[in-house]
Design a protein around this motif. Structure first.
Motif, PDB file in Angstrom:
ATOM      1  N   GLN A  31      15.609  77.597  27.863  1.00 45.52           N
ATOM      2  CA  GLN A  31      15.792  76.856  26.620  1.00 45.52           C
ATOM      3  C   GLN A  31      17.278  76.476  26.507  1.00 45.52           C
ATOM      4  O   GLN A  31      18.152  77.299  26.752  1.00 45.52           O
ATOM      5  N   LEU A  32      17.510  75.245  26.143  1.00 44.53           N
ATOM      6  CA  LEU A  32      18.867  74.720  26.019  1.00 44.53           C
ATOM      7  C   LEU A  32      19.056  74.121  24.637  1.00 44.53           C
ATOM      8  O   LEU A  32      18.230  73.308  24.202  1.00 44.53           O
ATOM      9  N   VAL A  33      20.128  74.511  23.964  1.00 43.59           N
ATOM     10  CA  VAL A  33      20.393  74.005  22.624  1.00 43.59           C
ATOM     11  C   VAL A  33      21.829  73.508  22.568  1.00 43.59           C
ATOM     12  O   VAL A  33      22.774  74.289  22.724  1.00 43.59           O
ATOM     13  N   GLU A  34      21.980  72.200  22.334  1.00 37.76           N
ATOM     14  CA  GLU A  34      23.307  71.599  22.250  1.00 37.76           C
ATOM     15  C   GLU A  34      23.845  71.618  20.821  1.00 37.76           C
ATOM     16  O   GLU A  34      23.079  71.623  19.854  1.00 37.76           O
ATOM     17  N   SER A  35      25.153  71.605  20.727  1.00 40.67           N
ATOM     18  CA  SER A  35      25.824  71.497  19.433  1.00 40.67           C
ATOM     19  C   SER A  35      27.212  70.910  19.664  1.00 40.67           C
ATOM     20  O   SER A  35      27.676  70.821  20.797  1.00 40.67           O
ATOM     21  N   GLY A  36      27.852  70.512  18.569  1.00 38.22           N
ATOM     22  CA  GLY A  36      29.227  70.044  18.650  1.00 38.22           C
ATOM     23  C   GLY A  36      29.417  68.551  18.558  1.00 38.22           C
ATOM     24  O   GLY A  36      30.549  68.073  18.535  1.00 38.22           O
ATOM     25  N   GLY A  37      28.325  67.817  18.506  1.00 44.97           N
ATOM     26  CA  GLY A  37      28.466  66.373  18.383  1.00 44.97           C
ATOM     27  C   GLY A  37      28.985  65.988  17.010  1.00 44.97           C
ATOM     28  O   GLY A  37      29.084  66.806  16.101  1.00 44.97           O
ATOM     29  N   GLY A  38      29.318  64.715  16.861  1.00 40.07           N
ATOM     30  CA  GLY A  38      29.807  64.234  15.584  1.00 40.07           C
ATOM     31  C   GLY A  38      30.368  62.844  15.699  1.00 40.07           C
ATOM     32  O   GLY A  38      30.202  62.181  16.724  1.00 40.07           O
ATOM     33  N   ALA A  39      31.034  62.422  14.629  1.00 44.28           N
ATOM     34  CA  ALA A  39      31.640  61.096  14.584  1.00 44.28           C
ATOM     35  C   ALA A  39      33.155  61.234  14.606  1.00 44.28           C
ATOM     36  O   ALA A  39      33.715  61.990  13.800  1.00 44.28           O
ATOM     37  N   TRP A  46      25.746  67.798  31.926  1.00 43.81           N
ATOM     38  CA  TRP A  46      25.685  66.964  30.729  1.00 43.81           C
ATOM     39  C   TRP A  46      25.298  65.543  31.124  1.00 43.81           C
ATOM     40  O   TRP A  46      25.868  64.976  32.062  1.00 43.81           O
ATOM     41  N   PHE A  47      24.363  65.007  30.385  1.00 43.39           N
ATOM     42  CA  PHE A  47      23.949  63.630  30.540  1.00 43.39           C
ATOM     43  C   PHE A  47      24.099  62.946  29.185  1.00 43.39           C
ATOM     44  O   PHE A  47      24.209  63.607  28.161  1.00 43.39           O
ATOM     45  N   ARG A  48      24.089  61.636  29.188  1.00 51.03           N
ATOM     46  CA  ARG A  48      24.121  60.911  27.923  1.00 51.03           C
ATOM     47  C   ARG A  48      23.264  59.667  28.013  1.00 51.03           C
ATOM     48  O   ARG A  48      23.029  59.129  29.103  1.00 51.03           O
ATOM     49  N   TYR A  68      24.057  63.041  23.735  1.00 50.61           N
ATOM     50  CA  TYR A  68      24.446  63.860  24.874  1.00 50.61           C
ATOM     51  C   TYR A  68      23.447  65.014  25.041  1.00 50.61           C
ATOM     52  O   TYR A  68      23.134  65.722  24.075  1.00 50.61           O
ATOM     53  N   TYR A  69      23.003  65.184  26.281  1.00 50.66           N
ATOM     54  CA  TYR A  69      22.005  66.184  26.599  1.00 50.66           C
ATOM     55  C   TYR A  69      22.536  67.194  27.606  1.00 50.66           C
ATOM     56  O   TYR A  69      23.250  66.832  28.556  1.00 50.66           O
ATOM     57  N   CYS A  70      22.135  68.422  27.415  1.00 50.64           N
ATOM     58  CA  CYS A  70      22.397  69.495  28.369  1.00 50.64           C
ATOM     59  C   CYS A  70      21.176  69.606  29.280  1.00 50.64           C
ATOM     60  O   CYS A  70      20.033  69.481  28.805  1.00 50.64           O
ATOM     61  N   ALA A  71      21.404  69.803  30.565  1.00 55.73           N
ATOM     62  CA  ALA A  71      20.305  69.885  31.526  1.00 55.73           C
ATOM     63  C   ALA A  71      20.548  71.019  32.508  1.00 55.73           C
ATOM     64  O   ALA A  71      21.694  71.401  32.750  1.00 55.73           O
ATOM     65  N   ALA A  72      19.461  71.521  33.073  1.00 53.50           N
ATOM     66  CA  ALA A  72      19.582  72.635  34.025  1.00 53.50           C
ATOM     67  C   ALA A  72      18.447  72.593  35.029  1.00 53.50           C
ATOM     68  O   ALA A  72      17.367  72.059  34.752  1.00 53.50           O
ATOM     69  N   THR A 106      22.623  66.063  21.297  1.00 55.28           N
ATOM     70  CA  THR A 106      23.538  66.033  20.160  1.00 55.28           C
ATOM     71  C   THR A 106      24.255  64.689  20.162  1.00 55.28           C
ATOM     72  O   THR A 106      24.688  64.208  21.210  1.00 55.28           O
ATOM     73  N   GLN A 107      24.336  64.064  19.005  1.00 53.00           N
ATOM     74  CA  GLN A 107      24.853  62.688  18.922  1.00 53.00           C
ATOM     75  C   GLN A 107      26.378  62.676  18.873  1.00 53.00           C
ATOM     76  O   GLN A 107      26.994  63.434  18.100  1.00 53.00           O
ATOM     77  N   VAL A 108      26.959  61.795  19.662  1.00 54.76           N
ATOM     78  CA  VAL A 108      28.399  61.550  19.635  1.00 54.76           C
ATOM     79  C   VAL A 108      28.605  60.088  19.298  1.00 54.76           C
ATOM     80  O   VAL A 108      28.064  59.207  19.970  1.00 54.76           O
ATOM     81  N   THR A 109      29.372  59.836  18.256  1.00 49.15           N
ATOM     82  CA  THR A 109      29.657  58.468  17.825  1.00 49.15           C
ATOM     83  C   THR A 109      31.164  58.279  17.751  1.00 49.15           C
ATOM     84  O   THR A 109      31.853  59.027  17.048  1.00 49.15           O
ATOM     85  N   VAL A 110      31.663  57.292  18.487  1.00 50.87           N
ATOM     86  CA  VAL A 110      33.093  57.015  18.524  1.00 50.87           C
ATOM     87  C   VAL A 110      33.334  55.627  17.950  1.00 50.87           C
ATOM     88  O   VAL A 110      32.812  54.645  18.451  1.00 50.87           O
ATOM     89  N   SER A 111      34.123  55.567  16.907  1.00 53.12           N
ATOM     90  CA  SER A 111      34.414  54.285  16.263  1.00 53.12           C
ATOM     91  C   SER A 111      35.780  53.774  16.699  1.00 53.12           C
ATOM     92  O   SER A 111      36.694  54.551  16.983  1.00 53.12           O
ATOM     93  N   SER A 112      35.900  52.473  16.699  1.00 56.22           N
ATOM     94  CA  SER A 112      37.167  51.863  17.146  1.00 56.22           C
ATOM     95  C   SER A 112      38.144  51.702  16.001  1.00 56.22           C
ATOM     96  O   SER A 112      37.799  51.877  14.835  1.00 56.22           O
TER      97      SER A 112
END
Length: 127
Positions: A3-11, A36-38, A94-98, A121-127
């Motif tokens: 089982q894999l659980v991601e955290s830490g994403g954000g804007a 890590w994949f995205r 972003y996904y964790c894989a194994a 976990t979603q990562v959003t980068v604004s300009s």
């Protein structure tokens, strides 16, 4: 089973940093190779970085080299992705894989080489 659980994403704004974490549980033998994949909307899932259990095989996508760092704490069953210098094009889920074996033929960035996946976990980068 793993089982894999991601955290830490954000804007964040461009140039900022985030640290993603992946908590792994289950058979340690099924987690020989982790990564890590995205996936951005409308695009295929792509490999970002991977690492083997010994930490001596590490791969990065060219687009993140020098900005992202993959690491792990085997004692805590944790996988990390430190992301610095974020760009709008890094926006994705972003996904964790194994998997229990190394990717065949060096296909470290091929999603079908990994059996176990987190929910992302979603990562959003604004300009």
């Amino acid at each position: 089973q793993v089982q894999l659980v991601e955290s830490g994403g954000g804007a964040v704004q461009a140039g900022g940093s985030l640290r993603l974490s992946c908590a792994a549980s289950g058979s340690i033998y099924s987690r020989y190779f982790m990564g890590w994949f995205r996936q951005a909307p409308g695009k295929e899932r792509e490999g970002v970085a991977t690492i083997n259990a010994g930490g001596d095989l590490i791969y990065y996508a060219d687009s993140v080299k020098g900005r992202f760092t993959i690491s792990q704490n085997n004692a805590k069953s944790m996988l990390y992705l430190q992301m610095n210098g974020l760009k709008p094009e890094d926006t994705a889920m972003y996904y964790c894989a194994a998997d229990s074996v190394a990717p065949y033929g060096g296909r470290w960035n091929a999603p079908d080489e990994y059996k176990y996946w987190g929910q992302g976990t979603q990562v959003t980068v604004s300009s």
